[in-house]
Design an enzyme around this catalytic site. Sequence first.
Site, PDB file in Angstrom:
ATOM      1  N   ASP A  91       0.874  -1.186   0.000  1.00  0.00           N
ATOM      2  CA  ASP A  91       0.000   0.000   0.000  1.00  0.00           C
ATOM      3  C   ASP A  91       0.910   1.235   0.000  1.00  0.00           C
ATOM      4  O   ASP A  91       0.687   2.195   0.726  1.00  0.00           O
ATOM      5  CB  ASP A  91      -0.924  -0.016   1.223  1.00  0.00           C
ATOM      6  N   ASP A 202      -6.027  -4.043  11.600  1.00  0.00           N
ATOM      7  CA  ASP A 202      -6.238  -2.862  12.454  1.00  0.00           C
ATOM      8  C   ASP A 202      -5.738  -3.126  13.876  1.00  0.00           C
ATOM      9  O   ASP A 202      -6.040  -4.174  14.462  1.00  0.00           O
ATOM     10  CB  ASP A 202      -7.734  -2.526  12.543  1.00  0.00           C
ATOM     11  N   ASP A 232      -3.220   9.309   9.760  1.00  0.00           N
ATOM     12  CA  ASP A 232      -3.857   8.571   8.672  1.00  0.00           C
ATOM     13  C   ASP A 232      -5.109   7.836   9.172  1.00  0.00           C
ATOM     14  O   ASP A 232      -5.100   7.264  10.256  1.00  0.00           O
ATOM     15  CB  ASP A 232      -2.835   7.547   8.135  1.00  0.00           C
ATOM     16  N   LEU A 237     -10.417   4.181  14.459  1.00  0.00           N
ATOM     17  CA  LEU A 237      -9.597   3.557  15.510  1.00  0.00           C
ATOM     18  C   LEU A 237     -10.363   2.539  16.349  1.00  0.00           C
ATOM     19  O   LEU A 237      -9.825   1.514  16.735  1.00  0.00           O
ATOM     20  CB  LEU A 237      -9.009   4.630  16.441  1.00  0.00           C
ATOM     21  N   GLU A 274      -6.607  13.045   8.911  1.00  0.00           N
ATOM     22  CA  GLU A 274      -7.172  12.545   7.648  1.00  0.00           C
ATOM     23  C   GLU A 274      -8.496  11.862   7.992  1.00  0.00           C
ATOM     24  O   GLU A 274      -8.536  10.697   8.380  1.00  0.00           O
ATOM     25  CB  GLU A 274      -6.238  11.546   6.968  1.00  0.00           C
ATOM     26  N   ASP A 340      -3.766   9.749  -3.607  1.00  0.00           N
ATOM     27  CA  ASP A 340      -4.863   8.786  -3.708  1.00  0.00           C
ATOM     28  C   ASP A 340      -5.754   9.118  -4.896  1.00  0.00           C
ATOM     29  O   ASP A 340      -5.519  10.089  -5.609  1.00  0.00           O
ATOM     30  CB  ASP A 340      -5.700   8.822  -2.419  1.00  0.00           C
TER      31      ASP A 340
HETATM   32  C1  NOJ Z   1      -5.043   6.726   3.540  1.00  0.00           C
HETATM   33  C2  NOJ Z   1      -3.906   6.929   2.585  1.00  0.00           C
HETATM   34  O1  NOJ Z   1      -3.985   8.228   2.065  1.00  0.00           O
HETATM   35  C3  NOJ Z   1      -4.005   5.878   1.510  1.00  0.00           C
HETATM   36  O2  NOJ Z   1      -3.012   6.058   0.528  1.00  0.00           O
HETATM   37  C4  NOJ Z   1      -3.911   4.512   2.123  1.00  0.00           C
HETATM   38  O3  NOJ Z   1      -4.099   3.515   1.127  1.00  0.00           O
HETATM   39  C5  NOJ Z   1      -4.955   4.330   3.230  1.00  0.00           C
HETATM   40  N1  NOJ Z   1      -4.928   5.426   4.157  1.00  0.00           N
HETATM   41  C6  NOJ Z   1      -4.747   3.049   3.987  1.00  0.00           C
HETATM   42  O4  NOJ Z   1      -3.537   3.095   4.674  1.00  0.00           O
END
Ligand code: NOJ
Length: 584
Positions: A91, A202, A232, A237, A274, A340
């Site tokens: 990822d 998680d 992030d 959570l 985020e 993203d």
């Molecule tokens: C948010 C990040 O911006 C994204 O790139 C990522 O795939 C997800 N979180 C999961 O970690």
Amino acid sequence: MYRPITETPVDESTPATHARGNPHHNESVNDNDSLWYKDAIIYQLHVKSYRDSNADGFGDFRGLLEKLDYIEQLGANTVWLLPFYPSPLRDDGYDISAYEEINPTYGSIDDFRALLEAAHDRHIRVITELVINHTSDQHPWFQRARRAPKDSPERNWYVWSDDPNKYAGTRIIFTDTEKSNWSWDPEAQQFYWHRFFSHQPDLNFDNPEVVEAVKNVMRFWLRMGVDGLRLDAIPYLIERDGTNCENLPETHQVLKDLRAALDAEFPNRIFLAEANQWPSDVRQYFGHSDECHMAFHFPVMPRMYMAIRKEDRTPVVDIMRQTPEIPEDCQWAIFLRNHDELTLEMVTDEERDYMYREYARDPRMRINVGIRRRLNPLMDGGRRQVELMNALLMSMPGTPIIYYGDEIGMGDNIYLGDRNGVRTPMQWSADRNAGFSEADTAALFSPLIVDPPYGYHTVNVGAQERVPTSLLRWMRRLINVRQEYKAFGRGTWEPVDAANRRVLVFIRRYRDELILCVNNLSRFAQYVELDLHALRGMVPLELWSKNCFPGIGDLPYLLTLGPHNFLWFRLMPPEQAKSYQRST
Ligand code: NOJ
């Protein structure tokens, strides 16, 4: 809406009471400015994609250090680094396998320290990623958990169940790859919970040991001197039966706890949330100034794209009306694009259909609930449209974030998997490998963008440095103009109603600064009549030319704008404007 923060200004001169935790900390970044993030211009980049200094095909910290001058010249004063920790990179680094180390491909801890120091010397702050909702399944914590007996303290670091129907009301985020938020672990003989990829279990935030461990990770990077942490995936959570497992009160409690740990030791450092949620839900992440300092304004982003394509300001004005007040020391972060997909989670079904129809005709442009393209191709390479979008980015309320490469109009590659098409190497020059790397082209971590019209032979920094009318040089001027006025970062946002809906007009107000922004969303010339009688007598000073326009009188103020044009004015009392007036 936005409460005029001029009414009760926050004391900006509050002296720092503690020294920074880092003995190597460089005093060149002003410790006293506790609201620095409000005046920031953030530049977002991946170390891997920026500049390769050792010819292995991957960007690295030494390479980034070489390019700090470029970032400084652009006018950015903060860099946000995407994850650079050891990771299987399934990822792109958001699958972390060691929190307190650096992925050796990008360099060493010493290289990171050198980068921090060099950035601080240039008054550039650095924001890094705190990815705590999940780890990689390769993280030793998960390996230990899956091998430990059921219900043991070690197993309890992650979220397990014997029943994959638990928390059934929770949506799936990566709809293209995941069928369930649970995956079976043959070793543990239980299902584990994951909101993202199945290789990203998680962490269990009901476990105080996890919270403590995360605080230690946080302290590790803050002690090194990082200025902020992007949190992030923060809404996820905590899980609870009978809920959608997002934005739960218990999640906010964890955040307050982390914030208290931050404040106890690290003045002037910030959290950036985020939380891809509606404005009223995101509001909660500011708490009573006891959670995050900043949060992305996700819903306004697609609406800027809608407004320019519909040639109608309504989507932007509507979402701003739904945007609640935030505490005075808090701040929105706004962006046009990032690493993203252009997320379409915060729009209605009808709006999503519109966005797909207008911006992602080819199904390859779509991923999950969004569009994997860069700004310039989204605007069909239209220079005026790109400028207008950037003008909105720089004038709407919040701190703007520029995604690396968008300042030169880089393109994307929709044939690459996942979101990799918007993560290709930075295009520095028309030389081999776009000046990104001296490795064999086949060894690069990603193909370069080569095809016209966005290929690196034409779209690159070197070429744009040489041409005074280039997008890059225009972006530098735009940022320069914005940075002359605090109102853009700190002011209120007040929409001005005008009959012509193709024009978006608003005022930014901070102390004695009054800035009028007029944006023509249409591809044709427009005129607009503004009722500015409350500002009668003021003289508009156009911010780029420093030309005075006719003073505001009793009649509606008439302005005409060319296609996708925008105008920014400072409104000044006549005596103040005098020094700018010149005979024509
Ligand atoms: C948010 C990040 O911006 C994204 O790139 C990522 O795939 C997800 N979180 C999961 O970690």
